[in-house]
Every structure is written in C-alpha cells, then in structure tokens.
Design an enzyme around this catalytic site. Sequence first.
Site, PDB file in Angstrom:
ATOM      1  N   ASP A 134       0.845  -1.213   0.000  1.00 39.16           N
ATOM      2  CA  ASP A 134       0.000   0.000   0.000  1.00 39.16           C
ATOM      3  C   ASP A 134       0.875   1.256   0.000  1.00 39.16           C
ATOM      4  OD1 ASP A 134       0.746  -0.872   2.545  1.00 39.16           O
ATOM      5  OD2 ASP A 134      -1.182  -0.462   3.501  1.00 39.16           O
ATOM      6  N   ASP A 160       0.578  -1.887 -13.899  1.00 35.03           N
ATOM      7  CA  ASP A 160      -0.382  -0.991 -14.572  1.00 35.03           C
ATOM      8  C   ASP A 160      -0.240   0.417 -14.002  1.00 35.03           C
ATOM      9  OD1 ASP A 160      -1.496  -3.139 -16.080  1.00 35.03           O
ATOM     10  OD2 ASP A 160      -3.503  -2.263 -15.926  1.00 35.03           O
TER      11      ASP A 160
HETATM   12 MN    MN Z   1      -2.156  -6.963 -15.787  1.00 38.01          MN
END
Ligand code: MN
Length: 357
Positions: free
Chosen positions: A221, A249
Amino acid sequence: MKTYKVAVIAGDGIGPEVLREGIKVLEKVAELDGQFTFEFVHFPWSCQYYLKNGKMMDEDGMERLAAFDAIYLGAVGYPGVPDHISLWDLLLRIRKGFDQYVNLRPIKLLEGAYCPLKGIERQDVDMIVVRENSEGEYAGAGDWLFKGKPEEVVLQTGVFSRKGTERIIRYAYELARKTGKTLTSISKANALNYSMVFWDSVFVEVGKEYPDVKTYSYLVDAASMFFVREPQRFQIVVTSNLFGDILTDLGAAVAGGMGLAAGANINPEGRYPSMFEPVHGSAPDIAGKAIANPLASIWSASQMLDFFGHEEWGRIVLKAIEHVMVQGKYLTPDMGGAAKTEEVGDAVVSILSKIKQ
Ligand code: MN
Ligand code: NAD
Ligand code: IPM
C-alpha cells in the site's frame, strides 16, 4: 546466418493490430543487421478460436510451442468468453507450463513519453519490476463449495513455495548486483500473516549472500503511494504475482501509459521458450479501429532482442521509439496524436534505417 524461430500468438482485440507492427520492426532489424533472420509462425489461438473449436489452443499446442526460440504474444481475452477460461487456458498455461517464472516489466520514462506526475524529472522514473510469474496468488488453488446455496464458500489459496519464492528473489538480487542498483521488495506481511511473512524472511535470508546490494522493503500500500509520489525510490523491484500485476499498470500510467508498457516472461534456465508481450490487454473499447498504440509491443520486441543477446539492437529500437515520441508527428490518440497504429510502426521502422546509417 542465424534464424530465430518465433511463435506468434496475436490473440484478441488489439493484439493482432499491435503485434503486426512489432514484427515489422523485428524484420527491419534483421534486414539491417544482415547476420540473423526471424522465422515467424502464426498460431490462431484466441477467443475466436475458442468460440469455433471449443478450446483456446490445440491439444498438442504446448509441444509445438516448445520447439521455438521465443513466443511473441499480443493479448488474450475478449467479451463472449469468460476471462478465467481464456486466460487460464492460453496465457497462464504458457507462463506456467514453460516455467516462465520471471516477469520483467521495465517502468522507465523514455524521452518524449508523457508523465502525469508533477515535479518529476525523467530520470526519476527508471525501474524494473521483477514479478513472480508462476505461483503465489495465481496458483489457481481453491474451491467453490455449496455453489448457489446460502452457505456458499469460495476459497482462493495463495501458494508460496520455498523454491518459487527463493528463485525469484535470487534472480532479483543477481540483477541488482549485475546492474549496481538498489533492490526493493514489496509485500504485505502485516495482513498476509503466512505468505508475506515467509516472503519477507526469504528476502532477508537470500540477502545475506548479497551484502553488496542495498535493499529496501515496503508494504504494497505504501509502495503504491511512493510509485506516484516518489518513483525515484525504486530501481529494481521484486514482488509477488498479483502485486506485480497491479503495480505495473500503475507504473505504466506513470511512464507514458498502457500503450507503452512492455513485458518479458522469462524461463531463465532456457529449458523452455520465453514469451514477450505488452502489459496491456485486448482493449475491446478501441479494437478494430486501427488506433491502438503499438509501442508497447515494439518495446517487448526490443526485450526479445536483448534476450537473444542483441542488446545493441535492443537499445537502438528503444532509441527509435524515443525518436518517434519526441518528434510527436506519428502518435496514436492515447498519446495525444491522430496517427494510426500502422503509421507509428512505419515511423519506428524508418527511424531505424536512419539510426543505422
Ligand atoms: Mn495486468
Ligand atoms: P486493457 O489493458 O485491455 O485496457 C485498459 C485501457 O487501456 C483501455 O481503455 C484500453 O483502450 C487502453 N489501452 C490498452 N492498451 C492500449 C494500447 N496499446 N493503445 C491504446 N490504448 C490502450 O485492460 P482491460 O480492458 O481490463 O482488459 C481487456 C481484456 O484483456 C480482458 O479480457 C482482460 O482479461 C485481458 N487482458 C489480457 C492481458 C494479456 O493478454 N496479457 C493483459 C491485460 C488484460
Ligand atoms: C497481465 C495480465 C494478466 C495477469 C491477466 C490477463 C491474467 O493482466 O499480464 O498483466 O494478471 O498476469
């Protein structure tokens, strides 16, 4: 003359659109070099193939692929076939079946790439994520009990073996040592009280053999926050399968977008072919419009060249990508341009010829 045999699985959606450009680039590289060639063999395995034949790949698919030097893959998954079927029967089957346990995903802000972060210099975003690619949260272990009943229970078990954990962490340490970079492990031992406690302990244990490597350890996190706020903290990153999926991503968004994010699935022992593919998926929202950005696929092709030992060509292809972005004339809409997929590929090819002169 050396010939590299490459299996092409263009797959679904924008997969075939972007891969075509990557192949064009590889063919140009071979032509300019003159010492090697590529033999591309195309496999139609995809969701369309599934709808027609009831399977994502042929029964002897893995044996046939095993004969290749590498696999070049576009994207798998499309509405109409449940994702867990299409992905498990093709992409994940190859990653696991060929023991491609290292997923190398560079997050590097190339020249000309757009970074949405404020106050960040280009050199601040320069990392390689070493993602565990064979087990962990993607082990596929679990059960679905009392389906549809009020007492329904679903189990999805993370599997972290000593062998699997140690080898990915060791790979990352070796890479850090070789490149003289820092190594950051990203985990979540405060909540995942078995798997990630184990992961952290292996990271420390293996680290004893690498006193020369400077290490850091973050919770996932906090690491996500630092990817955005202070990406310069990270150089080599090692993390689990699912965390690596999500973080890359996020990393793509920081370093030029999904249209630029590349990845390599490596079987380091060379027992099986390795596989090169963009990080992005089949992008059904833009498929068939000829506007998909092929640069991620082209960067993956550059990783393939590195893998074959043609690092100089790998660098030249990256340089060509940078030229195209700096020039800004042939960019797809995701990068703020109006060019078609094919024009971007052509621009890279034409710059390659110029760089080589
Ligand atoms: Mn992926
Ligand atoms: P996605 O990566 O396909 O798309 C996310 C967003 O990014 C979309 O808006 C898309 O238009 C954009 N985008 C992605 N690649 C782009 C490119 N090259 N150029 C311009 N824009 C691009 O993710 P998703 O929509 O969540 O997934 C779609 C399908 O792909 C699903 O079936 C999913 O399971 C599959 N998938 C496959 C892979 C793979 O084969 N490696 C990876 C991710 C997702
Ligand atoms: C990726 C993809 C895959 C993954 C999916 C399609 C199974 O998201 O390559 O990042 O999660 O590994």
